[in-house]
Scaffold this motif. Sequence first.
Motif, PDB file in Angstrom:
ATOM      1  N   ASN A   1      16.477  11.447   4.827  1.00 48.96           N
ATOM      2  CA  ASN A   1      17.464  11.189   3.772  1.00 48.96           C
ATOM      3  C   ASN A   1      16.812  10.583   2.536  1.00 48.96           C
ATOM      4  OD1 ASN A   1      19.598  12.189   5.287  1.00 48.96           O
ATOM      5  ND2 ASN A   1      20.162  10.191   6.102  1.00 48.96           N
ATOM      6  N   ASP A   2      15.938   9.594   2.749  1.00 51.57           N
ATOM      7  CA  ASP A   2      15.277   8.939   1.617  1.00 51.57           C
ATOM      8  C   ASP A   2      14.410   9.912   0.830  1.00 51.57           C
ATOM      9  OD1 ASP A   2      16.448   6.518   2.260  1.00 51.57           O
ATOM     10  OD2 ASP A   2      14.675   5.728   3.281  1.00 51.57           O
ATOM     11  N   TYR A   3      13.609  10.712   1.531  1.00 47.49           N
ATOM     12  CA  TYR A   3      12.697  11.623   0.849  1.00 47.49           C
ATOM     13  C   TYR A   3      13.444  12.751   0.155  1.00 47.49           C
ATOM     14  CZ  TYR A   3       8.630   9.298   2.928  1.00 47.49           C
ATOM     15  OH  TYR A   3       7.668   8.396   3.272  1.00 47.49           O
ATOM     16  N   THR A   4      14.510  13.233   0.754  1.00 46.13           N
ATOM     17  CA  THR A   4      15.323  14.267   0.117  1.00 46.13           C
ATOM     18  C   THR A   4      15.953  13.716  -1.167  1.00 46.13           C
ATOM     19  OG1 THR A   4      15.769  15.358   2.216  1.00 46.13           O
ATOM     20  CG2 THR A   4      17.304  15.811   0.423  1.00 46.13           C
ATOM     21  N   SER A   5      16.503  12.510  -1.080  1.00 48.44           N
ATOM     22  CA  SER A   5      17.135  11.887  -2.255  1.00 48.44           C
ATOM     23  C   SER A   5      16.143  11.667  -3.390  1.00 48.44           C
ATOM     24  CB  SER A   5      17.769  10.544  -1.875  1.00 48.44           C
ATOM     25  OG  SER A   5      18.829  10.740  -0.985  1.00 48.44           O
TER      26      SER A   5
ATOM     27  N   ALA B   1       1.179   6.552  -6.998  1.00 50.32           N
ATOM     28  CA  ALA B   1       0.002   7.331  -7.406  1.00 50.32           C
ATOM     29  C   ALA B   1       0.180   8.817  -7.139  1.00 50.32           C
ATOM     30  CB  ALA B   1      -1.242   6.818  -6.672  1.00 50.32           C
ATOM     31  N   GLN B   2       0.758   9.158  -5.997  1.00 49.49           N
ATOM     32  CA  GLN B   2       0.898  10.562  -5.619  1.00 49.49           C
ATOM     33  C   GLN B   2       2.112  11.238  -6.249  1.00 49.49           C
ATOM     34  OE1 GLN B   2      -1.264  12.445  -3.723  1.00 49.49           O
ATOM     35  NE2 GLN B   2      -2.593  10.666  -3.922  1.00 49.49           N
ATOM     36  N   HIS B   3       3.080  10.447  -6.680  1.00 49.92           N
ATOM     37  CA  HIS B   3       4.333  11.006  -7.201  1.00 49.92           C
ATOM     38  C   HIS B   3       4.716  10.306  -8.502  1.00 49.92           C
ATOM     39  CE1 HIS B   3       4.708  13.147  -3.451  1.00 49.92           C
ATOM     40  NE2 HIS B   3       4.395  12.021  -2.840  1.00 49.92           N
ATOM     41  N   PRO B   4       3.988  10.585  -9.582  1.00 50.33           N
ATOM     42  CA  PRO B   4       4.250   9.895 -10.848  1.00 50.33           C
ATOM     43  C   PRO B   4       5.649  10.158 -11.418  1.00 50.33           C
ATOM     44  CG  PRO B   4       2.558  11.595 -11.123  1.00 50.33           C
ATOM     45  CD  PRO B   4       2.854  11.504  -9.670  1.00 50.33           C
ATOM     46  N   HIS B   5       6.349  11.167 -10.894  1.00 50.97           N
ATOM     47  CA  HIS B   5       7.708  11.429 -11.365  1.00 50.97           C
ATOM     48  C   HIS B   5       8.701  10.383 -10.859  1.00 50.97           C
ATOM     49  CE1 HIS B   5       7.936  13.200  -7.323  1.00 50.97           C
ATOM     50  NE2 HIS B   5       9.241  13.026  -7.423  1.00 50.97           N
TER      51      HIS B   5
ATOM     52  N   GLY C   1      11.961   2.015 -10.085  1.00 49.64           N
ATOM     53  CA  GLY C   1      13.112   1.679  -9.243  1.00 49.64           C
ATOM     54  C   GLY C   1      13.146   2.496  -7.957  1.00 49.64           C
ATOM     55  N   GLN C   2      12.801   3.784  -8.057  1.00 47.84           N
ATOM     56  CA  GLN C   2      12.762   4.630  -6.855  1.00 47.84           C
ATOM     57  C   GLN C   2      11.651   4.163  -5.912  1.00 47.84           C
ATOM     58  OE1 GLN C   2      12.501   8.360  -9.148  1.00 47.84           O
ATOM     59  NE2 GLN C   2      14.117   9.132  -7.777  1.00 47.84           N
ATOM     60  N   VAL C   3      10.482   3.856  -6.474  1.00 51.78           N
ATOM     61  CA  VAL C   3       9.371   3.381  -5.642  1.00 51.78           C
ATOM     62  C   VAL C   3       9.772   2.079  -4.953  1.00 51.78           C
ATOM     63  CG1 VAL C   3       6.999   2.500  -5.656  1.00 51.78           C
ATOM     64  CG2 VAL C   3       7.583   4.539  -6.989  1.00 51.78           C
TER      65      VAL C   3
ATOM     66  N   PRO D   1       0.816  -1.226   0.000  1.00 50.01           N
ATOM     67  CA  PRO D   1       0.000   0.000   0.000  1.00 50.01           C
ATOM     68  C   PRO D   1       0.850   1.277   0.000  1.00 50.01           C
ATOM     69  CG  PRO D   1      -0.914  -1.589   1.537  1.00 50.01           C
ATOM     70  CD  PRO D   1       0.421  -2.132   1.088  1.00 50.01           C
ATOM     71  N   TYR D   2       1.985   1.250   0.681  1.00 55.31           N
ATOM     72  CA  TYR D   2       2.899   2.393   0.707  1.00 55.31           C
ATOM     73  C   TYR D   2       3.457   2.641  -0.697  1.00 55.31           C
ATOM     74  CZ  TYR D   2       7.124   5.050   2.090  1.00 55.31           C
ATOM     75  OH  TYR D   2       8.115   5.982   2.226  1.00 55.31           O
ATOM     76  N   ALA D   3       3.909   1.586  -1.358  1.00 58.68           N
ATOM     77  CA  ALA D   3       4.440   1.727  -2.718  1.00 58.68           C
ATOM     78  C   ALA D   3       3.356   2.233  -3.670  1.00 58.68           C
ATOM     79  CB  ALA D   3       4.996   0.387  -3.203  1.00 58.68           C
ATOM     80  N   ASN D   4       2.142   1.719  -3.536  1.00 61.21           N
ATOM     81  CA  ASN D   4       1.035   2.171  -4.387  1.00 61.21           C
ATOM     82  C   ASN D   4       0.734   3.653  -4.162  1.00 61.21           C
ATOM     83  OD1 ASN D   4       0.806  -0.412  -5.427  1.00 61.21           O
ATOM     84  ND2 ASN D   4      -0.902  -0.980  -4.101  1.00 61.21           N
ATOM     85  N   PHE D   5       0.760   4.078  -2.893  1.00 60.60           N
ATOM     86  CA  PHE D   5       0.529   5.490  -2.570  1.00 60.60           C
ATOM     87  C   PHE D   5       1.616   6.360  -3.210  1.00 60.60           C
ATOM     88  CE2 PHE D   5       1.500   9.197   0.032  1.00 60.60           C
ATOM     89  CZ  PHE D   5       0.271   9.818   0.128  1.00 60.60           C
TER      90      PHE D   5
END
Length: 124
Positions: free
Chosen positions: A93-97, A39-43, A47-49, A32-36
């Motif tokens: 760190n993850d979100y900034t990257s 969906a919310q960040h199509p950019h 691999g990043q997801v 569910p986290y990966a799906n969110f």
Amino acid sequence: MIVEPRVFRDFRTLIAPSGPGDFFDDSKSSTPYANFLAAQHPHLSPGQVSHLQGRRRPDILRRAGSASEWYEIKPASVSGARDATLKLINILNDYTSAGLPYVPGRRYTRDPRDPTHPDDRPER
């Protein structure tokens, strides 16, 4: 006591409305986290997801433009503070990257009348 479901309900009440821009980590699965995120960040690339899916995830995410934030629920204890700090560093760190807009949340504060709130527990 597992307090996440109570906190999720409280968050939905106090920081209404809740919608597709909100994620509540109420599953053992990271899907569910990966799906969110997808969906919310199509950019984000697949691999990043996938990378983020395998990392630590917050208990609550709210996507709200420049006010996007995340929350982690931990007990008010020394070990809870230590665990929250480690998770904070990893998620920041993850979100900034990944170029994600989330910052640690400051708008939501649990109701101190909630019996699971540390300031309202009976003395032992």
